[in-house]
Each structure stands twice: as C-alpha cells, then as structure tokens.
Design a protein around this motif. Structure first.
Motif, PDB file in Angstrom:
ATOM      1  N   GLN A  87       0.835  -1.200   0.000  1.00  0.00           N
ATOM      2  CA  GLN A  87       0.000   0.000   0.000  1.00  0.00           C
ATOM      3  C   GLN A  87       0.873   1.255   0.000  1.00  0.00           C
ATOM      4  O   GLN A  87       1.976   1.237   0.535  1.00  0.00           O
ATOM      5  CB  GLN A  87      -0.930   0.000   1.213  1.00  0.00           C
ATOM      6  N   PRO A  88       0.394   2.342  -0.562  1.00  0.00           N
ATOM      7  CA  PRO A  88       1.223   3.561  -0.629  1.00  0.00           C
ATOM      8  C   PRO A  88       1.441   4.236   0.717  1.00  0.00           C
ATOM      9  O   PRO A  88       2.325   5.068   0.848  1.00  0.00           O
ATOM     10  CB  PRO A  88       0.438   4.470  -1.574  1.00  0.00           C
ATOM     11  N   GLN A  89       0.657   3.874   1.713  1.00  0.00           N
ATOM     12  CA  GLN A  89       0.864   4.459   3.041  1.00  0.00           C
ATOM     13  C   GLN A  89       0.456   3.445   4.104  1.00  0.00           C
ATOM     14  O   GLN A  89      -0.293   2.513   3.834  1.00  0.00           O
ATOM     15  CB  GLN A  89       0.078   5.749   3.204  1.00  0.00           C
ATOM     16  N   PHE A  90       0.984   3.645   5.312  1.00  0.00           N
ATOM     17  CA  PHE A  90       0.653   2.768   6.424  1.00  0.00           C
ATOM     18  C   PHE A  90      -0.723   3.110   6.968  1.00  0.00           C
ATOM     19  O   PHE A  90      -1.157   4.262   6.933  1.00  0.00           O
ATOM     20  CB  PHE A  90       1.681   2.900   7.540  1.00  0.00           C
ATOM     21  N   SER A  91      -1.376   2.102   7.526  1.00  0.00           N
ATOM     22  CA  SER A  91      -2.658   2.325   8.188  1.00  0.00           C
ATOM     23  C   SER A  91      -2.399   2.963   9.550  1.00  0.00           C
ATOM     24  O   SER A  91      -1.273   2.889  10.074  1.00  0.00           O
ATOM     25  CB  SER A  91      -3.381   0.989   8.376  1.00  0.00           C
ATOM     26  N   PRO A  92      -3.420   3.572  10.153  1.00  0.00           N
ATOM     27  CA  PRO A  92      -3.236   4.136  11.505  1.00  0.00           C
ATOM     28  C   PRO A  92      -2.741   3.094  12.507  1.00  0.00           C
ATOM     29  O   PRO A  92      -1.887   3.396  13.340  1.00  0.00           O
ATOM     30  CB  PRO A  92      -4.624   4.652  11.857  1.00  0.00           C
ATOM     31  N   ALA A  93      -3.240   1.876  12.425  1.00  0.00           N
ATOM     32  CA  ALA A  93      -2.805   0.821  13.351  1.00  0.00           C
ATOM     33  C   ALA A  93      -1.328   0.483  13.130  1.00  0.00           C
ATOM     34  O   ALA A  93      -0.576   0.269  14.092  1.00  0.00           O
ATOM     35  CB  ALA A  93      -3.664  -0.424  13.173  1.00  0.00           C
ATOM     36  N   GLU A  94      -0.892   0.443  11.877  1.00  0.00           N
ATOM     37  CA  GLU A  94       0.516   0.157  11.586  1.00  0.00           C
ATOM     38  C   GLU A  94       1.421   1.290  12.091  1.00  0.00           C
ATOM     39  O   GLU A  94       2.506   1.033  12.608  1.00  0.00           O
ATOM     40  CB  GLU A  94       0.719  -0.045  10.078  1.00  0.00           C
TER      41      GLU A  94
END
Length: 115
Positions: free
Chosen positions: A85-92
């Motif tokens: 994915q182009p960006q991390f999730s909030p949890a990551e």
C-alpha cells in the motif's frame, strides 16, 4: 554439518539488472540455474516496470530493446505478487511508533518512491 550453502545476491529493483550493456542475460541465468549446486534467484520489480517490459504492440525497435529482459522474466517458475500500500494504516503507524528500535523512528514518514 552443512552440505550446501546459499549465496545471496539480491536482485532488488530487478529492472536495474535487465537493461544496459552489463544486463543480466537469459544465458547467464540459465547457466546459474543449471549449475552443480541448487540455486534460487529472487528479485523484486515495481509493477509498472514489469508491465513496461511486457508491453504489447510496441514498435520493432522498442521490442528488440525489451526482448532480452522478457527472456529473463520468462524463466520465472513462480511469481508471487505482493501489493504494498502507498501508506501505512493508523494501526501500523501506532505499532511502529511503539517499537523501541531507533532505526524505525521516522522511517514511516519518508515518502515512497516508485520506479
């Protein structure tokens, strides 16, 4: 006692090894794979580059330039596509911030670059 060993030469950004005067060739790869010792070759390539090397309907000159790269790519017996994915999730991001490893701090904020 070990009877075999692995030698790693990563082909990260595989597109950099498929073009130019010193490009990886089908013959070199076949020789490596047919050697007396077992071999595994692992490489990574951006989806855009893979599509570019396999692009249909190109003119004869462009096709001739990409033919050696396609010959190397055709030797793959297993392709595993992992989408990043182009960006991390909030949890990551939360999980990365909680890790005590100083090498990680701030690394998730660097912009992603793609070829």
């Amino acid at each position: 006692m070990w009877t075999c060993a692995a030698r790693w030469r990563g082909l990260d950004e595989l597109q950099n090894f498929l073009t130019g005067s010193d490009a990886l060739t089908e013959q070199v790869l076949r020789r490596l794979l047919a050697g007396q010792r077992p071999a595994v070759v692992i490489g990574t390539i951006w989806p855009g580059w893979l599509a570019d090397f396999n692009k249909p309907n190109m003119d004869a000159n462009e096709d001739q330039l990409r033919a050696p790269a396609r010959a190397v790519l055709a030797l793959t017996t297993t392709r595993i596509r992992i989408e990043v994915q182009p960006q991390f999730s909030p949890a990551e991001l939360e999980q990365a911030a909680a890790v005590a490893d100083p090498r990680l701090h701030g690394s998730w904020q660097r912009p992603r670059t793609a070829g």
